[in-house]
Design a protein around this motif. Sequence first.
Motif, short mmCIF file in Angstrom:
data_model
loop_
_atom_site.label_atom_id
_atom_site.label_comp_id
_atom_site.label_asym_id
_atom_site.label_seq_id
_atom_site.Cartn_x
_atom_site.Cartn_y
_atom_site.Cartn_z
N LEU A 223 10.60 -5.88 -53.80
CA LEU A 223 11.67 -6.29 -54.73
C LEU A 223 12.71 -7.15 -54.01
O LEU A 223 13.08 -6.89 -52.87
CB LEU A 223 12.34 -5.05 -55.34
N ASP A 224 13.17 -8.19 -54.70
CA ASP A 224 14.07 -9.18 -54.10
C ASP A 224 15.35 -8.57 -53.54
O ASP A 224 15.91 -9.06 -52.55
CB ASP A 224 14.44 -10.25 -55.14
N PHE A 225 15.85 -7.50 -54.19
CA PHE A 225 17.13 -6.91 -53.77
C PHE A 225 17.12 -6.55 -52.29
O PHE A 225 18.13 -6.69 -51.59
CB PHE A 225 17.43 -5.66 -54.60
N TYR A 226 15.96 -6.11 -51.79
CA TYR A 226 15.89 -5.64 -50.41
C TYR A 226 15.97 -6.77 -49.39
O TYR A 226 16.18 -6.53 -48.19
CB TYR A 226 14.64 -4.78 -50.21
N LEU A 227 15.82 -7.99 -49.85
CA LEU A 227 15.94 -9.16 -48.97
C LEU A 227 17.35 -9.72 -48.96
O LEU A 227 17.71 -10.52 -48.09
CB LEU A 227 14.96 -10.26 -49.41
N GLU A 228 18.17 -9.32 -49.94
CA GLU A 228 19.54 -9.83 -50.03
C GLU A 228 20.40 -9.27 -48.90
O GLU A 228 20.20 -8.16 -48.43
CB GLU A 228 20.16 -9.45 -51.38
N LYS A 229 21.38 -10.08 -48.49
CA LYS A 229 22.32 -9.64 -47.46
C LYS A 229 23.53 -8.96 -48.12
O LYS A 229 23.90 -9.31 -49.24
CB LYS A 229 22.80 -10.84 -46.64
N PRO A 230 24.17 -8.00 -47.43
CA PRO A 230 25.39 -7.40 -47.97
C PRO A 230 26.50 -8.45 -48.06
O PRO A 230 26.44 -9.43 -47.30
CB PRO A 230 25.75 -6.33 -46.94
N PRO A 231 27.50 -8.27 -48.93
CA PRO A 231 27.69 -7.10 -49.81
C PRO A 231 26.74 -7.14 -51.02
O PRO A 231 26.48 -8.21 -51.57
CB PRO A 231 29.15 -7.25 -50.25
N LYS A 232 26.24 -5.97 -51.37
CA LYS A 232 25.39 -5.86 -52.55
C LYS A 232 25.47 -4.43 -53.07
O LYS A 232 25.69 -3.50 -52.31
CB LYS A 232 23.95 -6.25 -52.23
N SER A 233 25.32 -4.30 -54.39
CA SER A 233 25.40 -2.97 -54.99
C SER A 233 24.41 -2.86 -56.14
O SER A 233 23.94 -3.86 -56.66
CB SER A 233 26.83 -2.68 -55.48
N LEU A 234 24.11 -1.64 -56.51
CA LEU A 234 23.13 -1.36 -57.55
C LEU A 234 23.76 -0.57 -58.70
O LEU A 234 24.71 0.17 -58.48
CB LEU A 234 21.96 -0.55 -56.98
N GLY A 235 23.18 -0.72 -59.88
CA GLY A 235 23.62 0.04 -61.04
C GLY A 235 22.41 0.47 -61.86
O GLY A 235 21.27 0.05 -61.59
N LEU A 236 22.67 1.28 -62.86
CA LEU A 236 21.60 1.78 -63.72
C LEU A 236 20.84 0.62 -64.37
O LEU A 236 19.62 0.68 -64.54
CB LEU A 236 22.18 2.71 -64.80
N GLU A 237 21.58 -0.45 -64.72
CA GLU A 237 20.93 -1.59 -65.38
C GLU A 237 19.81 -2.16 -64.52
O GLU A 237 18.74 -2.51 -65.03
CB GLU A 237 21.97 -2.71 -65.66
N TRP A 238 20.05 -2.26 -63.21
CA TRP A 238 19.03 -2.79 -62.30
C TRP A 238 17.81 -1.87 -62.26
O TRP A 238 16.67 -2.33 -62.26
CB TRP A 238 19.63 -2.96 -60.90
N VAL A 239 18.05 -0.57 -62.22
CA VAL A 239 16.95 0.39 -62.20
C VAL A 239 16.13 0.29 -63.48
O VAL A 239 14.89 0.31 -63.45
CB VAL A 239 17.49 1.83 -62.01
N GLU A 240 16.83 0.17 -64.61
CA GLU A 240 16.15 0.06 -65.91
C GLU A 240 15.28 -1.19 -66.00
O GLU A 240 14.20 -1.17 -66.58
CB GLU A 240 17.19 0.04 -67.05
N SER A 241 15.76 -2.28 -65.41
CA SER A 241 15.02 -3.55 -65.54
C SER A 241 14.00 -3.78 -64.43
O SER A 241 12.99 -4.44 -64.64
CB SER A 241 16.00 -4.72 -65.59
N GLN A 242 14.26 -3.23 -63.22
CA GLN A 242 13.42 -3.53 -62.07
C GLN A 242 12.51 -2.39 -61.62
O GLN A 242 11.39 -2.63 -61.19
CB GLN A 242 14.30 -3.96 -60.88
N ILE A 243 13.00 -1.16 -61.69
CA ILE A 243 12.25 -0.03 -61.13
C ILE A 243 11.36 0.66 -62.16
O ILE A 243 10.15 0.81 -61.97
CB ILE A 243 13.21 1.00 -60.48
N PHE A 244 11.97 1.11 -63.25
CA PHE A 244 11.21 1.89 -64.23
C PHE A 244 10.00 1.14 -64.79
O PHE A 244 8.93 1.74 -64.94
CB PHE A 244 12.12 2.41 -65.34
N PRO A 245 10.10 -0.16 -65.09
CA PRO A 245 8.91 -0.86 -65.59
C PRO A 245 7.75 -0.84 -64.59
O PRO A 245 6.58 -0.69 -64.99
CB PRO A 245 9.41 -2.29 -65.83
N ILE A 246 8.05 -0.97 -63.30
CA ILE A 246 7.00 -0.94 -62.27
C ILE A 246 6.36 0.45 -62.20
O ILE A 246 5.13 0.58 -62.14
CB ILE A 246 7.59 -1.31 -60.89
N LEU A 247 7.20 1.48 -62.25
CA LEU A 247 6.69 2.85 -62.16
C LEU A 247 5.83 3.20 -63.38
O LEU A 247 4.76 3.79 -63.26
CB LEU A 247 7.84 3.84 -62.01
#
Length: 352
Positions: A223-247
């Motif tokens: 996932l692209d987020f893991y290549l980004e440099k800080p500062p960076k943060s996550l929210g439920l919206e990201w999980v809903e759009s990026q994680i749950f569909p893959i799972l």
Amino acid sequence: MIKSSYNIVGVMSGTSLDGIDLAHITFKFDNSWTFKIHNAETISYTEYWKLKLANLVNLDIETLKSLDQNYTTYLAEIINDFLRKYQLHNIDAICSHGHTALHQPENNLTYQIGNLPSLSKLTGHTVVCDFRTQDVKFNGQGAPLVPIGDRLLFSEYDYCINLGGFANISSEIGQTRIAYDICPVNIVMNRYANVLGFDYDKGGNIAKSGTIDQKLLQRLNDLDFYLEKPPKSLGLEWVESQIFPILEASKISEEHILRTFIEHIAIQIANAFTTHSKVLFTGGGTFNDFLLERIKSHKEFELIRPSTEIIEYKEALIFGLLGVLKLRGEVNCLASVTGADYDHASGVIFYP
């Protein structure tokens, strides 16, 4: 008013919906900050509120504002019960994070419910709250906010990692505090434990019974987020759009999803710090023995598990400190962490 000692109630509600953490703390300043947690407890959410809070990202703004009023009243009741139970009268302030409803810093938007002026009226005490909004206005991520507390209260560790709804990390690089969200943790793990009829995966035992799906693991790690440099943060919206569909697309059992996701978490966390470091772990995920075991398998380091009190209530503790710093007009939000235009004293103060 600047004092050397503050009597505070810190209040925190995390994205994993475990409940509302409350801690009665004394902070003292004499060249450096020290603290003592006197009493602390977590009040579990009712099924009604669990359902409401899990669905916040799907609400329009008007519905959200209405729910905010109800939640603030509910939060005041919880706080008042805590004050009565421990006979707390001489409180300098209640310092409350609220509960994150929306977090989209890229759209200059963050919204925590439970941060209304009525919280002060209903409790009869000074309230310091809404710590994220100003930072986002100053072009920051509005998160993470805990690192100032890591610097002032836990400076003896190379890294501080919190395993809550998300894993986040904080460390001093040179003279600069760097912190960011690493990856989702309990916000995902709890969902699949719930499907199996459990509130959470105690000790990681369900995950331990599963098998890693290597293809799924690779997709998660790519996932692209893991290549980004800080500062960076996550929210439920990201999980809903990026994680749950893959799972969900993997079509594998909940046990295999949990096993694969725990490996994903372990890899991402191990990648976040250097070998032979002294790392403090806190947050509910710290009780997941299997997760810690998997992190240790990927990196050689000294893992510090503090007292249960600090594991469970570190965020309530630090939001208490953020409130104290705001009362003193001192920096409680670091630009190096959030990416804001400058360091600042974030939050608002309400009086009864």
